[in-house]
Motif scaffolding. Structure first.
Motif, PDB file in Angstrom:
ATOM      1  N   VAL A 325       0.850  -1.179   0.000  1.00  0.00           N
ATOM      2  CA  VAL A 325       0.000   0.000   0.000  1.00  0.00           C
ATOM      3  C   VAL A 325       0.891   1.236   0.000  1.00  0.00           C
ATOM      4  N   ALA A 326       0.578   2.183  -0.859  1.00  0.00           N
ATOM      5  CA  ALA A 326       1.336   3.439  -0.940  1.00  0.00           C
ATOM      6  C   ALA A 326       0.449   4.563  -0.419  1.00  0.00           C
ATOM      7  N   GLY A 327       0.855   5.166   0.687  1.00  0.00           N
ATOM      8  CA  GLY A 327       0.066   6.238   1.271  1.00  0.00           C
ATOM      9  C   GLY A 327      -1.048   5.702   2.154  1.00  0.00           C
ATOM     10  N   ARG A 328      -1.903   6.612   2.564  1.00  0.00           N
ATOM     11  CA  ARG A 328      -2.959   6.254   3.504  1.00  0.00           C
ATOM     12  C   ARG A 328      -4.061   5.432   2.844  1.00  0.00           C
ATOM     13  N   VAL A 329      -4.562   4.476   3.597  1.00  0.00           N
ATOM     14  CA  VAL A 329      -5.784   3.780   3.212  1.00  0.00           C
ATOM     15  C   VAL A 329      -6.944   4.736   3.456  1.00  0.00           C
ATOM     16  N   ALA A 330      -7.768   4.948   2.441  1.00  0.00           N
ATOM     17  CA  ALA A 330      -8.933   5.817   2.573  1.00  0.00           C
ATOM     18  C   ALA A 330     -10.185   4.975   2.830  1.00  0.00           C
ATOM     19  N   MET A 331     -11.321   5.648   2.929  1.00  0.00           N
ATOM     20  CA  MET A 331     -12.547   4.931   3.273  1.00  0.00           C
ATOM     21  C   MET A 331     -12.914   3.870   2.245  1.00  0.00           C
ATOM     22  N   ASP A 332     -12.703   4.174   0.963  1.00  0.00           N
ATOM     23  CA  ASP A 332     -13.183   3.298  -0.097  1.00  0.00           C
ATOM     24  C   ASP A 332     -12.093   2.769  -1.012  1.00  0.00           C
ATOM     25  N   GLN A 333     -10.856   3.155  -0.794  1.00  0.00           N
ATOM     26  CA  GLN A 333      -9.816   2.819  -1.769  1.00  0.00           C
ATOM     27  C   GLN A 333      -8.418   3.008  -1.176  1.00  0.00           C
ATOM     28  N   PHE A 334      -7.459   2.381  -1.825  1.00  0.00           N
ATOM     29  CA  PHE A 334      -6.059   2.651  -1.534  1.00  0.00           C
ATOM     30  C   PHE A 334      -5.257   2.507  -2.814  1.00  0.00           C
ATOM     31  N   VAL A 335      -4.009   2.938  -2.752  1.00  0.00           N
ATOM     32  CA  VAL A 335      -3.144   2.971  -3.922  1.00  0.00           C
ATOM     33  C   VAL A 335      -1.945   2.071  -3.689  1.00  0.00           C
ATOM     34  N   VAL A 336      -1.465   1.435  -4.746  1.00  0.00           N
ATOM     35  CA  VAL A 336      -0.186   0.724  -4.690  1.00  0.00           C
ATOM     36  C   VAL A 336       0.744   1.336  -5.732  1.00  0.00           C
ATOM     37  N   ASP A 337       2.018   1.445  -5.372  1.00  0.00           N
ATOM     38  CA  ASP A 337       3.040   1.896  -6.312  1.00  0.00           C
ATOM     39  C   ASP A 337       3.500   0.671  -7.092  1.00  0.00           C
ATOM     40  N   LEU A 338       3.175   0.631  -8.371  1.00  0.00           N
ATOM     41  CA  LEU A 338       3.463  -0.527  -9.213  1.00  0.00           C
ATOM     42  C   LEU A 338       4.887  -0.511  -9.758  1.00  0.00           C
ATOM     43  N   GLY A 339       5.650   0.539  -9.449  1.00  0.00           N
ATOM     44  CA  GLY A 339       7.057   0.578  -9.838  1.00  0.00           C
ATOM     45  C   GLY A 339       7.297   0.519 -11.327  1.00  0.00           C
ATOM     46  N   GLY A 340       6.370   1.033 -12.120  1.00  0.00           N
ATOM     47  CA  GLY A 340       6.517   1.012 -13.569  1.00  0.00           C
ATOM     48  C   GLY A 340       5.808  -0.146 -14.233  1.00  0.00           C
ATOM     49  N   ASP A 341       5.366  -1.124 -13.474  1.00  0.00           N
ATOM     50  CA  ASP A 341       4.587  -2.228 -14.054  1.00  0.00           C
ATOM     51  C   ASP A 341       3.243  -1.688 -14.524  1.00  0.00           C
ATOM     52  N   THR A 342       2.665  -2.352 -15.531  1.00  0.00           N
ATOM     53  CA  THR A 342       1.434  -1.831 -16.127  1.00  0.00           C
ATOM     54  C   THR A 342       0.367  -2.917 -16.270  1.00  0.00           C
ATOM     55  N   PRO A 343      -0.068  -3.504 -15.180  1.00  0.00           N
ATOM     56  CA  PRO A 343      -1.193  -4.431 -15.278  1.00  0.00           C
ATOM     57  C   PRO A 343      -2.435  -3.691 -15.762  1.00  0.00           C
ATOM     58  N   GLY A 344      -3.312  -4.382 -16.449  1.00  0.00           N
ATOM     59  CA  GLY A 344      -4.482  -3.732 -16.998  1.00  0.00           C
ATOM     60  C   GLY A 344      -5.521  -3.401 -15.948  1.00  0.00           C
ATOM     61  N   VAL A 345      -6.321  -2.394 -16.237  1.00  0.00           N
ATOM     62  CA  VAL A 345      -7.467  -2.110 -15.384  1.00  0.00           C
ATOM     63  C   VAL A 345      -8.353  -3.362 -15.334  1.00  0.00           C
ATOM     64  N   GLY A 346      -8.809  -3.701 -14.159  1.00  0.00           N
ATOM     65  CA  GLY A 346      -9.589  -4.926 -13.985  1.00  0.00           C
ATOM     66  C   GLY A 346      -8.775  -6.112 -13.525  1.00  0.00           C
ATOM     67  N   THR A 347      -7.455  -5.980 -13.526  1.00  0.00           N
ATOM     68  CA  THR A 347      -6.603  -7.063 -13.036  1.00  0.00           C
ATOM     69  C   THR A 347      -6.889  -7.333 -11.563  1.00  0.00           C
ATOM     70  N   GLU A 348      -6.871  -8.599 -11.190  1.00  0.00           N
ATOM     71  CA  GLU A 348      -7.169  -8.961  -9.809  1.00  0.00           C
ATOM     72  C   GLU A 348      -6.028  -8.585  -8.859  1.00  0.00           C
ATOM     73  N   VAL A 349      -6.441  -8.122  -7.695  1.00  0.00           N
ATOM     74  CA  VAL A 349      -5.522  -7.779  -6.613  1.00  0.00           C
ATOM     75  C   VAL A 349      -5.864  -8.692  -5.446  1.00  0.00           C
ATOM     76  N   LEU A 350      -4.940  -9.571  -5.092  1.00  0.00           N
ATOM     77  CA  LEU A 350      -5.180 -10.500  -3.984  1.00  0.00           C
ATOM     78  C   LEU A 350      -4.610  -9.888  -2.712  1.00  0.00           C
ATOM     79  N   LEU A 351      -5.509  -9.493  -1.814  1.00  0.00           N
ATOM     80  CA  LEU A 351      -5.045  -8.906  -0.556  1.00  0.00           C
ATOM     81  C   LEU A 351      -4.506  -9.989   0.365  1.00  0.00           C
ATOM     82  N   PHE A 352      -5.271 -11.055   0.561  1.00  0.00           N
ATOM     83  CA  PHE A 352      -4.743 -12.179   1.332  1.00  0.00           C
ATOM     84  C   PHE A 352      -5.473 -13.459   0.950  1.00  0.00           C
ATOM     85  N   GLY A 353      -4.767 -14.551   1.172  1.00  0.00           N
ATOM     86  CA  GLY A 353      -5.311 -15.873   0.884  1.00  0.00           C
ATOM     87  C   GLY A 353      -4.614 -16.912   1.745  1.00  0.00           C
ATOM     88  N   SER A 354      -4.518 -18.126   1.224  1.00  0.00           N
ATOM     89  CA  SER A 354      -3.938 -19.212   2.012  1.00  0.00           C
ATOM     90  C   SER A 354      -2.429 -19.120   2.125  1.00  0.00           C
TER      91      SER A 354
END
Length: 394
Positions: A325-354
């Motif tokens: 997470v880059a910066g503060r978590v807001a009420m409805d959203q947060f940002v990640v610094d992708l470091g120049g990577d360019t995943p497409g809009v709609g790409t899945e973000v896995l917060l946590f799993g097994s």
């Protein structure tokens, strides 16, 4: 419908902003592993707090189908909701332990819910409800063996036991349980553990010497279920372990105890954009891009249960790669610094799993936020849909 992903975890339903996937097959496997570990004692499936965020009714039904004869709830409203969902007393005993004055005692009696009593005020209110309804009560007397929270203090225990036995002699109730709760069973070797074992043994000896013949004596929570066989008595009460997380992470992870995490939390990138170096990110600009980069917007925030303490620390996995997470978590959203990577809009973000496929776990989030995995899973909000997979019940 769902789509495939590259992590081996359940993928998001098409069009979903975010989703918590609940693997009921893992839940059943965890119950089987716990039952094998404790052998003789019965197992109470603790489904308080909406089954630790997993969905109380679905998880309770699955646990009962897997052989659990006891369900544990904190509030009477939780217990009554299970009965209203069709989990009758012929299918499972339900214990409710967190009562306040004026609670729905009468309805609990009518629904054959076992009630915990820690003080004389509760016993008085319960007996008034018994007289009003004509339904005798099933009571678990709770002693405070050192947690200092709910439960009757040892110096008041003889009076509470005596009053309960008098009511039992009148046919108003039956003392079916004697119980307590650990303060530090998740810290092996903590001096309070043996002190509480001794205190509980003394409370049992007094009550049984006075004539109580309990159906069950119970003390063990998840960490005690896994590490303290001397605390198992007639019934164990796994909560966190049932949902596949380790209550003693410093001793071992879920796999070390034959457990699999039940919940995974996934969202979908809502925006990917280029940003120059020195660009502030989110409220207060507590993160500034170190150079030209790409930023990804994840459309979940603290209203969804993502801790604000995850600001600048919370881990996610996108396309098999970890980001923070880059910066503060807001009420409805947060940002990640992708470091120049360019995943497409709609790409899945896995917060946590097994964690079986390299993704972050609830334990990773707990450590990142300075809290425990319990808090991470139980705080996932109601606007995050739960999707159930692997179940044998409807």
């Amino acid at each position: 419908m769902t789509t495939a992903n590259t992590t081996g975890t359940a993928a998001l339903t098409t069009g979903a902003r975010a989703e918590a996937t609940i693997d009921l097959g893992a839940l059943r496997d965890n119950l089987a592993a716990l039952r094998e570990r404790v052998a003789g004692p019965e197992l109470m499936a603790v489904v308080k707090a909406d089954a630790y965020g997993h969905g109380a009714v679905r998880c309770a039904r699955e646990a009962v189908a897997a052989g659990a004869r006891w369900l544990g709830t904190a509030t009477p409203e939780e217990a009554l909701a299970l009965r209203a969902a069709g989990i009758g007393p012929d299918r499972a005993r339900i214990l409710c332990w967190l009562w306040t004055p004026g609670g729905p005692w009468q309805e609990a009696l009518r629904q054959r819910i076992d009630v915990s009593v820690s003080g004389r005020w509760a016993l008085a209110e319960l007996l008034a409800a018994v007289r009003e309804t004509g339904v005798s009560a099933r009571v678990h007397l709770k002693v405070d063996t050192g947690l200092g929270r709910n439960g009757c203090q040892p110096h008041d225990w003889p009076d509470l036991v005596d009053e309960a036995l008098r009511a039992q002699a009148e046919g108003l109730l039956e003392v079916v349980g004697l119980w307590s709760h650990f303060a530090a069973a998740d810290e092996p070797g903590h001096p309070s553990i043996q002190a509480q074992l001794d205190s509980f043994a003394a409370a049992l000896a007094f009550a049984e010497g006075a004539g109580v013949r309990p159906e069950v004596r119970h003390l063990a929570n998840s960490p005690a279920t896994l590490t303290l066989p001397q605390s198992h008595y007639d019934l164990v009460r796994p909560g966190l372990a049932m949902y596949g997380l380790s209550p003693v992470p410093d001793l071992g992870g879920p796999a070390d105890y034959g457990l699999r995490p039940v919940m995974s939390l996934t969202a979908r990138l809502a925006l990917v954009k280029s940003a120059p170096g020195g660009h502030g990110v989110s409220y207060g600009h507590h993160y500034t891009t170190p150079g030209p980069t790409t930023l990804g917007l994840v459309p979940v925030g603290y209203a969804d249960g993502v801790p604000r303490h995850a600001s600048n620390t919370g881990p996610v996995q996108i396309g098999g790669k970890w980001y923070r997470v880059a910066g503060r978590v807001a009420m409805d959203q947060f940002v990640v610094d992708l470091g120049g990577d360019t995943p497409g809009v709609g790409t899945e973000v896995l917060l946590f799993g097994s964690g079986e496929h390299g993704e972050p776990t609830a334990e990773d989030w707990g450590r990142a936020c300075g809290t425990i995995s319990y808090e991470i899973i139980t705080r996932i909000g109601s606007r995050v849909p739960r999707r159930y997979v692997g179940g044998v019940t409807a």
